[in-house]
Each structure stands twice: as C-alpha cells, then as structure tokens.
Design a protein around this motif. Sequence first.
Motif, PDB file in Angstrom:
ATOM      1  N   GLN A 488     -45.149  37.454  20.287  1.00 33.44           N
ATOM      2  CA  GLN A 488     -45.656  37.117  21.627  1.00 33.44           C
ATOM      3  C   GLN A 488     -45.490  35.622  21.932  1.00 33.44           C
ATOM      4  OE1 GLN A 488     -49.699  38.574  21.679  1.00 33.44           O
ATOM      5  NE2 GLN A 488     -49.058  40.679  22.024  1.00 33.44           N
ATOM      6  N   ILE A 489     -44.314  35.104  21.661  1.00 33.87           N
ATOM      7  CA  ILE A 489     -43.958  33.716  21.975  1.00 33.87           C
ATOM      8  C   ILE A 489     -42.803  33.748  22.975  1.00 33.87           C
ATOM      9  CG2 ILE A 489     -43.053  31.543  21.059  1.00 33.87           C
ATOM     10  CD1 ILE A 489     -44.425  32.196  18.425  1.00 33.87           C
ATOM     11  N   ASP A 490     -42.973  33.125  24.124  1.00 34.64           N
ATOM     12  CA  ASP A 490     -41.980  33.220  25.189  1.00 34.64           C
ATOM     13  C   ASP A 490     -41.271  31.900  25.477  1.00 34.64           C
ATOM     14  OD1 ASP A 490     -44.047  31.809  26.265  1.00 34.64           O
ATOM     15  OD2 ASP A 490     -44.435  33.170  27.946  1.00 34.64           O
ATOM     16  N   THR A 491     -41.351  30.921  24.547  1.00 39.01           N
ATOM     17  CA  THR A 491     -40.729  29.615  24.800  1.00 39.01           C
ATOM     18  C   THR A 491     -39.370  29.467  24.113  1.00 39.01           C
ATOM     19  OG1 THR A 491     -42.100  28.736  22.994  1.00 39.01           O
ATOM     20  CG2 THR A 491     -42.885  28.396  25.239  1.00 39.01           C
ATOM     21  N   PHE A 492     -38.882  30.505  23.432  1.00 42.82           N
ATOM     22  CA  PHE A 492     -37.518  30.459  22.882  1.00 42.82           C
ATOM     23  C   PHE A 492     -36.523  30.486  24.032  1.00 42.82           C
ATOM     24  CE2 PHE A 492     -33.849  33.226  21.801  1.00 42.82           C
ATOM     25  CZ  PHE A 492     -33.150  32.293  21.044  1.00 42.82           C
ATOM     26  N   GLN A 493     -35.536  29.590  23.986  1.00 41.63           N
ATOM     27  CA  GLN A 493     -34.584  29.534  25.084  1.00 41.63           C
ATOM     28  C   GLN A 493     -33.233  28.998  24.617  1.00 41.63           C
ATOM     29  OE1 GLN A 493     -35.584  26.598  28.110  1.00 41.63           O
ATOM     30  NE2 GLN A 493     -37.001  25.576  26.719  1.00 41.63           N
ATOM     31  N   THR A 494     -32.182  29.426  25.328  1.00 42.74           N
ATOM     32  CA  THR A 494     -30.835  28.907  25.138  1.00 42.74           C
ATOM     33  C   THR A 494     -30.259  28.604  26.506  1.00 42.74           C
ATOM     34  OG1 THR A 494     -29.883  31.137  25.201  1.00 42.74           O
ATOM     35  CG2 THR A 494     -30.495  30.262  23.038  1.00 42.74           C
ATOM     36  N   TYR A 495     -29.569  27.471  26.618  1.00 38.22           N
ATOM     37  CA  TYR A 495     -28.989  27.098  27.909  1.00 38.22           C
ATOM     38  C   TYR A 495     -27.886  26.065  27.699  1.00 38.22           C
ATOM     39  CZ  TYR A 495     -32.119  23.068  27.379  1.00 38.22           C
ATOM     40  OH  TYR A 495     -32.770  21.951  26.911  1.00 38.22           O
ATOM     41  N   SER A 496     -27.009  25.918  28.706  1.00 40.30           N
ATOM     42  CA  SER A 496     -25.947  24.917  28.678  1.00 40.30           C
ATOM     43  C   SER A 496     -26.098  24.000  29.868  1.00 40.30           C
ATOM     44  CB  SER A 496     -24.577  25.599  28.694  1.00 40.30           C
ATOM     45  OG  SER A 496     -24.447  26.430  29.849  1.00 40.30           O
ATOM     46  N   HIS A 497     -25.855  22.703  29.660  1.00 45.00           N
ATOM     47  CA  HIS A 497     -25.983  21.703  30.722  1.00 45.00           C
ATOM     48  C   HIS A 497     -25.144  20.491  30.349  1.00 45.00           C
ATOM     49  CE1 HIS A 497     -27.769  19.484  34.014  1.00 45.00           C
ATOM     50  NE2 HIS A 497     -28.134  18.502  33.185  1.00 45.00           N
ATOM     51  N   ASN A 498     -24.329  20.042  31.300  1.00 47.98           N
ATOM     52  CA  ASN A 498     -23.499  18.851  31.089  1.00 47.98           C
ATOM     53  C   ASN A 498     -22.655  18.970  29.818  1.00 47.98           C
ATOM     54  OD1 ASN A 498     -24.521  17.665  33.417  1.00 47.98           O
ATOM     55  ND2 ASN A 498     -26.113  16.541  32.330  1.00 47.98           N
ATOM     56  N   GLU A 499     -21.984  20.118  29.661  1.00 43.30           N
ATOM     57  CA  GLU A 499     -21.092  20.350  28.517  1.00 43.30           C
ATOM     58  C   GLU A 499     -21.829  20.317  27.176  1.00 43.30           C
ATOM     59  OE1 GLU A 499     -17.991  21.298  28.947  1.00 43.30           O
ATOM     60  OE2 GLU A 499     -18.304  21.152  31.106  1.00 43.30           O
ATOM     61  N   ILE A 500     -23.121  20.594  27.183  1.00 44.85           N
ATOM     62  CA  ILE A 500     -23.917  20.656  25.959  1.00 44.85           C
ATOM     63  C   ILE A 500     -24.625  22.015  25.918  1.00 44.85           C
ATOM     64  CG2 ILE A 500     -25.858  19.674  24.678  1.00 44.85           C
ATOM     65  CD1 ILE A 500     -23.462  17.871  24.629  1.00 44.85           C
ATOM     66  N   PHE A 501     -24.523  22.701  24.780  1.00 43.90           N
ATOM     67  CA  PHE A 501     -25.234  23.968  24.609  1.00 43.90           C
ATOM     68  C   PHE A 501     -26.459  23.715  23.720  1.00 43.90           C
ATOM     69  CE2 PHE A 501     -26.157  28.093  22.684  1.00 43.90           C
ATOM     70  CZ  PHE A 501     -26.172  28.896  23.815  1.00 43.90           C
ATOM     71  N   THR A 502     -27.619  24.240  24.157  1.00 47.86           N
ATOM     72  CA  THR A 502     -28.888  23.953  23.479  1.00 47.86           C
ATOM     73  C   THR A 502     -29.606  25.243  23.110  1.00 47.86           C
ATOM     74  OG1 THR A 502     -29.117  21.898  24.751  1.00 47.86           O
ATOM     75  CG2 THR A 502     -31.103  22.749  23.665  1.00 47.86           C
TER      76      THR A 502
END
Length: 510
Positions: A488-502
């Motif tokens: 029950q943790i909802d803060t896991f995330q993946t995203y890309s921005h300015n040619e950087i994947f996080t």
Amino acid sequence: MKKLLFSRRTLLSIAIAIVSITSIAILFLSISINSSYEETYQDIIKKSFNHRKNALEEEFKKFDNQLHLLTNLAQETALDQLNIKYDVVNEIQPYSNIPSYNWYVVVDSTKHPQEHNLTANALLSLDTPFIQQLIDNQPQTNTNTFIQLRTNLYWVIWTAVERENKRILTGFIFDLKELHKHLTTIDITTPNYAYIFAADGTCIYHPEIDLIGKNIFQVSSTTSQDTTVHKKNKSIPQVVQSEFLSLEVYRFFTSFNVSSFKGYISINFPKVNVDENVIPLKRNTYLIFISSISIILLLLYFYNIESKRAYKEQEELEKMTKEKALMQLKQLKNQINPHFLFNSLNSLYMLITLDSDLAQQFTLNLSHTYRYLIHSPDSNLVELDDELQFIEQYIALQRIRFPKELHFEIIDKRQAPTHTKIPYLALQIAIENAMKHNIATLEFPLLIQVTLTNESVTVVNNIQLKEQKEESEGFGLFYIASIYQYYQIDTFQTYSHNEIFTCVFPLINC
C-alpha cells in the motif's frame, strides 16, 4: 483480526456512550420543556433571528468581495488593459445569483473622464447625473447610492482609487428586484421573514416586492425610534401586528452593517407558531422521550448484529485478497531469476569470443552474484545495504564488458544509518533496463547514477535509445509496482524529462 476487533469494540463503546448521552439529554430536555416552555420558545425564535441575520449578512458580504475585486483590478491592472478585464468580469456576471454591471471611469486631475466602459447600452452612461456627481468628486464619503432608472430602483456600490495622478471610479450596479428574487430563496426553511432598510428608511429588501424603494417608516408600523430602542432591549422582541402577514409577530431590530452598506434589519417571527406548539409539546414530552429511547436502543441492537457480520466478512475478504496478492508476487519473482540468468549467459557467450580471461573473471563474479538470487526472500523485500552490495557486484560484471562505455556512481545522502528495505532486485531491474534500451559507446557513454536518501533510492540514466529496439517482456517494473501495491505504497514512480530517465523507489520500514 485484533485491529478489526478493537475497531468494532471501540465503535460499540462510542455508540453506547452516544446513546447514554442522548438519553440523558432527551430526559433533561423534556423536563426543561415541561417546566419552562415559554422561555424555550423565546430562545428558539432568538436563534432563528440570529440565523436569518447571519445568512443575510453573508450574502451582503459578497458585495464587499465584488467591490474588493474591482478595487484590485483598478489598482493593479494597466490602464490600457482595464476595459478588457472588465469585459471578462461582465461576461461571467450574468451567471451569478444577482446579475450586475461592473463599471469604471478614469478621471484626470482636471476632472475630465479619460477612459470608461459606460456605453449607451449599459445601465449607466457617462452622462448619468450620478456619474457626473462622482466625476465632480461629490459625494466624497458615500460608497453606495440608490438611483431610479426608468421604472426600477437600482443600487450602485462604488469606490474611488487614486493612481498615477488620476482617480479611477469603479463599482457595480444591480436591480433591487434581482436582489429580492435572490434573497427570498435564502434560508427558506426558517419560519420567519426579514426586511432591510437604510438609516433614512429606504427599504432595499422586503418579502413584499412593492415596498422596495419606499420609506419603511411610512408604509409599516416601524418607526425611527425602533432603531434606537433596540440597542437597549435588543434581547426582548416586540409583539406587533405584522402589515405583511396580518397577524401578531415577534419583531427584532438590530444594526445590519457590512463594508458596502450601513443600515438596519428587522426579523419577524409569527407568534402563532409558538402558541400552536406549546400544548402538544407539553402533553407529548414523555411520550417522545420513551419512543426516542426505544428506537435508539433498537437501532443499537441491530447495529451490533450487523457490525459483527460486516467485520467477519471484511476479515475474510482481506485474508483472501492478501493471499491472492502474495501468490501473484511469488509468480513474478519466479520469472525474475531465470530472466537475469538468461541475460548473464548471453553476455558470457559474447565475452568468450572476445576475451577468454575476462570471460573467466566474469564467470567467477557471476557465481558470487547468483548466490544472491538463489536465496531470494519470501517477503519480496531485502535490506537496502544488501541490495547495494549486490548491485555493486552486478556493476562489476557489466564493467568487464563495458570498461569505458559505462559510468556508474552511487551518491549517499543519508543523514544516519537506517534499517529500511527495498523490493528485491529493484535496482538491478532499473540498471538492466537502462543498459538494455540505450547505447553505450566510447563517444556516447551510458551514465547511471544511484542517489540514496533516508526516504528513497533514485536511479537516473541519460536517454540515448538504440535505433533497433530489443523486445521486452515488461514484467520487471510491473513486478516492483506489484510489491509496492501489496504494501500500500503509491509513491513509486518512473518518468523521463530532459533526456533523463528516472526511477524513484520509496524505502519501506517494516
């Protein structure tokens, strides 16, 4: 189970306490009504009076807010943009409870209007006597005026703003009949009626629409002395003959003051409402008490039975849900281990043809690394330090293949050592995905950075996608998301921005 049982017992205790308090309150209320019913109804009509007065004051405060909005526009908007801003405000005004027209006039130091939005089609025009008086700086103190336009009485609320050696007159105008239409729908459940009038007696609101605009001192039993007498005996209402209802009413007077209007309000409560209810209430007091207590006890009994059934069903549902989720996670984990071994053997195969010595070293490191995979945790979570030690061994394998093409860095920003956990193989999956989908060459090296904090682990890599994309089963990140969902943790995330994947992996305390 203990948590559910504790919650049910807590709710049951609260319910019993509420029943006890309610029973005592009803008993004392019954005794109070029987002993002093007249005083009780006096309090009721006083509360009704205050309720109606407060409701109407809240509506009149909206005029203050609208004038404040126009004042801010006049003070902060560039002069060449005023007309555009006021057009926008006037476009949305018809959708308000009381439609009005918002206006402004910019007057220079010689009292000549330079700019305005008072068109010939507007309620007010520039040559209206009232506007001319404002331009001539008279009156100087009033902020509202009642003017007659055609056959209707209008209320103009205005103010003046000094700016850049100029005076900006701004305000809004609306029909008092529109005000009547709106206020008659305010607090319609309260059994009373009210009328509002200015200090000179001008009636601006009355349930009888024909009295609006007339002098209340001339068309009703209200006199100018009533506005001063109420200050001394405002807690004692008068009993007078209502000209509106043609029956006796309790009449209250009090001042009615908001920023845009200073006047008085009279609220009238029909006396017959009190008289008609006194005898039945006195006769049926104990019957109400007994009936109320019986109903409450009956509801409490059914609530207790229903809560037992509901908590039992909830307990079984949660047990089934957790067992299902745990089974799904185990299936995903069983896919991870062969997947990693498959990729590693592919790398070893390619390395054998390039450098046999490195292939031997790779094989040795692979054996150490695979021990970590063999002893996978049942809970799908591992200590963060264990995962970091594993990932350093894993990176050592990759550096054998890409000694200069891969740049890897771990930045530790933790303030103190912690015993937090992270999903099993989370960092390996993120790094493997970075290497799988991006090129890594001497000219374009792949940069991977792992940042540690007390709350999370963040993995970032530069994006330089391969021209020919490799097929991906897609279960790696889905596996990690499933673990976080299970806890029950909802803060896991993946995203890309300015040619950087996080990838952001929240740490778990358990």
